[in-house]
Design an enzyme around this catalytic site. Structure first.
Site: not given
Ligand SMILES: CCCCCCCCCCCC(=O)SCCNC(=O)CCNC(=O)[C@H](O)C(C)(C)COP(=O)(O)OP(=O)(O)OC[C@H]1O[C@@H](n2cnc3c(N)ncnc32)[C@H](O)[C@@H]1OP(=O)(O)O
Length: 179
Positions: A123-124, A78
């Site tokens: 926005r991805k 992450d």
């Protein structure tokens, strides 16, 4: 992944390949230098849009006997894929993260992660990464885990409803301490 992805340019503010990337927030569990319980990951810029991250697998990260906990490995992915989004110059959050755990990772290993943005639409931000053991008894070129992530660019106000819960002082509008 969608067909209409584009790649962002490598911005002028980004360090040269091999240069250290700043932590995005000193209290971050993954990378913060003011987070004693955290993982103290470090990051460097790579070629193009690539970013590298390092994690020393501490004894306290144990999941199965002698091996890293899968959740800890997920945090590391992450973090490094989030850091790959730093080329965008603004904040992102993780929307989706998937991990393939390919090989056991012994405690005491040093892991190197390589991550990059594969493409963007609106926005991805689609990212991927892989991990290798670079120090330790099973070190080598074998990819021990891989990940794909979807990050969403956000406005700084995204974090405003959380203001009462912040541990520490985020010193910039979007919670980074050094960028
Ligand atoms: C300098 C800085 C350095 C930055 C360095 C950062 C490093 C940090 C590393 C740690 C990062 C974290 O752990 S962040 C903490 C964990 N994550 C979070 O707390 C996020 C919680 N979730 C949310 O707040 C929200 O769901 C958002 C912001 C992700 C999305 O909500 P939203 O803003 O309302 O957007 P929304 O309209 O729903 O979705 C926008 C588009 O994304 C798609 N979409 C949204 N979520 C998903 C999903 N899970 N899977 C697939 N697609 C999704 C939608 O279909 C839509 O596609 P389309 O219609 O456009 O096609």
């Amino acid at each position: 992944m969608p067909d209409d992805l584009t790649l962002p340019p490598r911005p002028d503010f980004f360090p040269a390949p091999g240069g250290a990337l700043p932590q995005h927030w000193s209290k971050c569990f993954g990378c913060g230098d003011d987070q004693p319980a955290g993982m103290a990951m470090t990051f460097t810029a790579g070629e193009g849009l690539e970013v590298s991250g390092r994690l020393t697998v501490a004894q306290r990260y144990q999941g199965g006997p002698g091996v890293i906990h899968g959740g800890i490995l997920s945090v590391a992915f992450d973090e490094v894929q989030g850091m790959a989004c730093m080329v965008l110059g603004g904040p992102v959050v993780t929307g989706h993260l998937e991990i393939d755990f390919a090989r056991p990772i012994p405690l005491g290993s040093v892991l190197e992660f390589r991550a990059r943005i594969d493409g963007m639409v609106r926005r991805k931000v689609y990212t991927s990464a892989e991990a290798r053991i670079v120090e330790g008894p099973t070190a080598g070129d074998t990819v021990v885990a891989t990940s794909r992530g979807l990050f969403l660019t956000i406005k700084p106000e995204h974090f405003a409803p959380m203001a009462d819960f912040v541990d520490g002082v985020p010193v910039s509008p979007f919670g980074t301490s050094s960028l």
